[in-house]
Design a protein around this motif. Sequence first.
Motif, mmCIF file in Angstrom:
data_model
loop_
_atom_site.group_PDB
_atom_site.id
_atom_site.type_symbol
_atom_site.label_atom_id
_atom_site.label_comp_id
_atom_site.label_asym_id
_atom_site.label_seq_id
_atom_site.Cartn_x
_atom_site.Cartn_y
_atom_site.Cartn_z
ATOM 1 N N ASP A 52 0.619 -1.128 -0.078
ATOM 2 C CA ASP A 52 0.014 -0.185 -0.008
ATOM 3 C C ASP A 52 0.724 1.334 0.074
ATOM 4 N N GLY A 53 2.102 1.243 0.096
ATOM 5 C CA GLY A 53 3.097 2.284 0.213
ATOM 6 C C GLY A 53 2.780 3.029 1.349
ATOM 7 N N THR A 54 2.287 2.646 2.629
ATOM 8 C CA THR A 54 2.005 3.541 3.913
ATOM 9 C C THR A 54 2.863 3.036 4.777
ATOM 10 N N ASP A 55 3.509 1.827 5.063
ATOM 11 C CA ASP A 55 4.231 1.480 6.082
ATOM 12 C C ASP A 55 5.663 0.898 5.479
ATOM 13 N N LEU A 56 6.657 0.947 6.318
ATOM 14 C CA LEU A 56 7.981 0.404 6.139
ATOM 15 C C LEU A 56 7.974 -1.205 7.141
ATOM 16 N N VAL A 57 8.245 -2.172 6.521
ATOM 17 C CA VAL A 57 8.062 -3.391 7.120
ATOM 18 C C VAL A 57 9.402 -4.176 7.389
ATOM 19 N N ARG A 258 -24.997 -4.570 -5.635
ATOM 20 C CA ARG A 258 -24.453 -4.972 -4.358
ATOM 21 C C ARG A 258 -22.835 -5.343 -4.334
ATOM 22 N N LEU A 259 -22.620 -5.794 -5.773
ATOM 23 C CA LEU A 259 -21.029 -5.814 -5.903
ATOM 24 C C LEU A 259 -20.480 -4.689 -5.909
ATOM 25 N N ASP A 260 -20.742 -3.654 -6.592
ATOM 26 C CA ASP A 260 -20.288 -2.350 -6.681
ATOM 27 C C ASP A 260 -20.443 -1.619 -5.141
ATOM 28 N N ARG A 261 -21.402 -1.748 -4.531
ATOM 29 C CA ARG A 261 -21.047 -1.304 -3.104
ATOM 30 C C ARG A 261 -19.902 -1.958 -2.197
ATOM 31 N N LYS A 262 -19.701 -3.377 -2.523
ATOM 32 C CA LYS A 262 -18.788 -4.033 -1.801
ATOM 33 C C LYS A 262 -17.376 -3.484 -2.248
ATOM 34 N N GLU A 267 -12.687 -2.180 -1.594
ATOM 35 C CA GLU A 267 -11.599 -1.995 -2.450
ATOM 36 C C GLU A 267 -11.506 -0.712 -3.124
ATOM 37 N N PRO A 268 -11.382 0.220 -2.081
ATOM 38 C CA PRO A 268 -11.453 1.374 -2.517
ATOM 39 C C PRO A 268 -10.692 1.932 -3.799
ATOM 40 N N ASP A 269 -9.613 1.376 -4.197
ATOM 41 C CA ASP A 269 -8.755 1.668 -4.989
ATOM 42 C C ASP A 269 -8.721 0.816 -6.174
ATOM 43 N N ALA A 270 -9.860 -0.251 -6.303
ATOM 44 C CA ALA A 270 -10.026 -1.092 -7.380
ATOM 45 C C ALA A 270 -11.170 -0.550 -8.318
ATOM 46 N N MET A 271 -11.010 -1.135 -9.686
ATOM 47 C CA MET A 271 -12.040 -0.612 -10.659
ATOM 48 C C MET A 271 -12.140 -1.891 -11.390
ATOM 49 N N ALA A 272 -13.440 -2.567 -11.909
ATOM 50 C CA ALA A 272 -13.543 -3.553 -12.718
ATOM 51 C C ALA A 272 -14.710 -3.363 -13.548
ATOM 52 N N THR A 273 -14.761 -4.115 -14.509
ATOM 53 C CA THR A 273 -15.640 -4.338 -15.523
ATOM 54 C C THR A 273 -16.222 -5.515 -15.629
ATOM 55 N N ALA A 274 -17.497 -5.712 -15.900
ATOM 56 C CA ALA A 274 -18.151 -7.114 -15.783
ATOM 57 C C ALA A 274 -19.393 -7.159 -16.441
ATOM 58 N N VAL A 275 -19.682 -8.271 -17.067
ATOM 59 C CA VAL A 275 -21.077 -8.730 -17.553
ATOM 60 C C VAL A 275 -21.536 -9.728 -16.942
ATOM 61 N N TYR A 276 -22.702 -9.771 -16.252
ATOM 62 C CA TYR A 276 -23.540 -10.884 -15.659
ATOM 63 C C TYR A 276 -24.549 -11.141 -16.119
ATOM 64 N N ALA A 277 -24.817 -12.557 -16.570
ATOM 65 C CA ALA A 277 -25.937 -13.013 -17.353
ATOM 66 C C ALA A 277 -26.724 -14.010 -16.477
ATOM 67 N N VAL A 278 -27.943 -14.238 -16.458
ATOM 68 C CA VAL A 278 -28.766 -15.007 -15.657
ATOM 69 C C VAL A 278 -29.736 -15.875 -16.681
ATOM 70 N N LEU A 279 -29.493 -17.026 -16.618
ATOM 71 C CA LEU A 279 -30.620 -17.749 -17.620
ATOM 72 C C LEU A 279 -31.576 -18.422 -16.724
ATOM 73 N N ASP A 280 -32.690 -18.292 -17.145
ATOM 74 C CA ASP A 280 -33.906 -18.801 -16.123
ATOM 75 C C ASP A 280 -33.863 -20.428 -16.242
ATOM 76 N N LEU A 316 -17.823 -1.164 -12.048
ATOM 77 C CA LEU A 316 -17.744 -1.440 -10.600
ATOM 78 C C LEU A 316 -16.553 -0.468 -10.000
ATOM 79 N N GLY A 317 -16.880 0.047 -9.074
ATOM 80 C CA GLY A 317 -15.819 1.058 -8.226
ATOM 81 C C GLY A 317 -15.779 2.234 -8.714
ATOM 82 N N ALA A 318 -16.314 2.654 -9.923
ATOM 83 C CA ALA A 318 -16.193 3.860 -10.653
ATOM 84 C C ALA A 318 -16.787 5.145 -9.991
ATOM 85 N N TYR A 319 -18.066 4.883 -9.505
ATOM 86 C CA TYR A 319 -18.990 6.029 -8.988
ATOM 87 C C TYR A 319 -19.911 5.485 -7.958
#
Length: 396
Positions: A52-57, A258-262, A267-280, A316-319
């Motif tokens: 994360d670039g915040t701590d020296l270990v 819901r996934l976007d809220r998560k 994952e505040p620095d993450a961004m992702a694209t996705a297509v989710y399809a549901v078959l009946d 996801l994660g954009a806005y």
Amino acid sequence: MADSVEKLRRLQAVTDAALSQLGLEDLLHELLERTLDILRADSAAVLLLDQDGTDLVATAVAGLDRELQHGLRLPLGVGFAGGVAVRGEPVAVAHVDRAGGFDNVLLPARTTSVLGVPMLSSGRVIGVLHVGTVDPRSFTPDDIELLQLVADRASLATQARRSHLDRAAAVALQRSLLPARPPAIPGLDVAVRYVPGAQVGVGGDWYDVFDLPSGHVGIVIGDVAGSGLHAAVVMGRIRSALRAYAMETDDPADVLTRLDRKVQRFEPDAMATAVYAVLDPTLSTVTMSNAGHLPPVMTGPDRPGHLLSLSPDLPLGAYRGAERRGTRMPLEPGQGLFLYTDGLVERRDRGIIAGLQRMVGALSPGTADATCNAAMALLDNTAPTDDVAVLAVRRV
């Protein structure tokens, strides 16, 4: 002058040969032991910047109890090492008892003089190396040059081993999450392919097919921005969360909301694209939601495929609070969906529209496996620069 040349010769012999086969922590520890001898110092430590670039270990110590290094974290800018990291240049202090803010663990109270140098990679600070002495010491330019050389060699070894370990871990994680053989679902012909990028290696591309207790079938493809182990880890978290939300609702837009809220929360620095399809449950209707991803292709049993008019919402994660929509359409026997990531169609010497047209033209009617083979042929037997994931699902 002769003494300095001899020091450099001894150091180069150690770093180039004797340490080359060691693991990272052992390599750094052995390097520090030699540094104590060459610089006539009493203690030494390597602290590496975390992801994360915040701590020296604290990663390796010499002249101190090695147990002291485990779990020790130092915020950037705090203490002597934190100050060296922020300044990005060597710092020598002849009498530490006259200055404040020194570390009590890696620079014990009995330490009188200390010298620290930054560890650099491509001009970026990745850690700090410092040595301390019990007797008062005025460090010379030769001492500083020698310790900086040690830090440079340690930086090269650290980056090389980190890159190797990250890639190996990312590949292992990717393989565990993206099995080569998709699950068998009655009524569906499913095939998948994944190829890591030649330049970025394993990234955040993923696909998934799963049946749900309600009888519905979930189909997803996505792409986490970035590459390497971090992108693969984020991908794994997003993939698992999507599966969990899919158990609660059959509405793909609701799942992506819901996934976007998560992602926004955890994952505040993450961004992702996705297509989710549901078959009946009858496999006759498919409902899709698109989070900033390229449009799927509808394939047919006796005609060329075509891009679906599936208006994308924000990634996801954009806005925060982005609207998510679903689109429902019939799926006839013999019809199918082909989903893919951008590595398949994007090229530096060709626009995205031309890449999409070329892909659609190549997807002739056939089995899901034949569709994936036709897509992979678009790579022209060359390794893609970006990773590529494709997923073909056909109603049989």
